[in-house]
Enzyme design. Sequence first.
Site, PDB file in Angstrom:
ATOM      1  N   CYS A 141       0.611  -1.292  -0.057  1.00 20.92           N
ATOM      2  CA  CYS A 141      -0.428  -0.018   0.415  1.00 20.92           C
ATOM      3  C   CYS A 141       0.921   1.371   0.011  1.00 20.92           C
ATOM      4  CB  CYS A 141      -0.875   0.104   1.011  1.00 20.92           C
ATOM      5  SG  CYS A 141      -2.153  -1.427   0.924  1.00 20.92           S
ATOM      6  N   ILE A 142       2.146   1.094  -0.280  1.00 19.13           N
ATOM      7  CA  ILE A 142       2.860   1.891  -0.273  1.00 19.13           C
ATOM      8  C   ILE A 142       4.183   1.703  -1.374  1.00 19.13           C
ATOM      9  CG2 ILE A 142       3.442   3.154   2.048  1.00 19.13           C
ATOM     10  CD1 ILE A 142       4.871   1.470   3.822  1.00 19.13           C
TER      11      ILE A 142
END
Lengths: 160, 102
Positions: free
Chosen positions: B101-102
Amino acid sequence: MSETNGDIKKMMIILSKATLENVYAAFILANGARSEGIQAEVFFTFFGLEAIHKKKLEHLHVATVGNPAMHIPTMLGGLPGMEAIATTMMKHEMEKIDMPDVHEFLDILTASGVKLWACQLAMEMFHYKKEDLYDDVDGVLTVGAFYNRGKGEGTHMLFI
Amino acid sequence: MEKIISGKNIAVNEEGYLTDFSQWNKEIGEALAKEANITLTPRHWEVLAYLQESHKNEIPLSIRKVGKSGVVDIKEFYELFPQGPLKTATKIAGIPKPVSCI
């Protein structure tokens, strides 16, 4: 619904808190939107402004009081130094999963095309000036101006 | 499942990502880029080669890692692949979609 077929086109995220867990939630949601090809803008209001305040953004803390998920008694959470300890522990864990610090995260967001806006009213209330803020903040806006930026189909707003 | 890409039967998952990198070649890459409305330039190919190399070395990909690679910065990565750079570029490169997610 008809034009976008229900697809999310834009995320407008309002950050009103400066505890580390809330700031990261907002940043991860904004970054996650961009990496899916969705536009994203963040409106920093009230305490959320600290996340873009040059002198404060490096010193944000995790909330240890009133946060049952910390699994420490509220009485202990209020002791001096508890927030610092919890914050150090959380930062250590975040580094392990390759999570950037607040400043670097802002760099990533702006490079990814996320717009960052400071709330005008909150700026006045805290006596902050534009120069006090992270250099790449896009501007200072009223709520109305922020809403106007969310025009169009497929825009979603989130309050954190 | 299978999909015809550039005239060949290619194994892909539900999202259209190649499931067998050995089936990938530059023509497949070109065809997948066209589907994503991207015209590949030499810069695109440099970034794609870096992504494939990272995948081969089992380095998990994230926007932050790509930005620190020295190959491309985050801003340019978004300019090259505007509709979600990692998602689009990995598909064209024939490697799995990153889960970070990053």
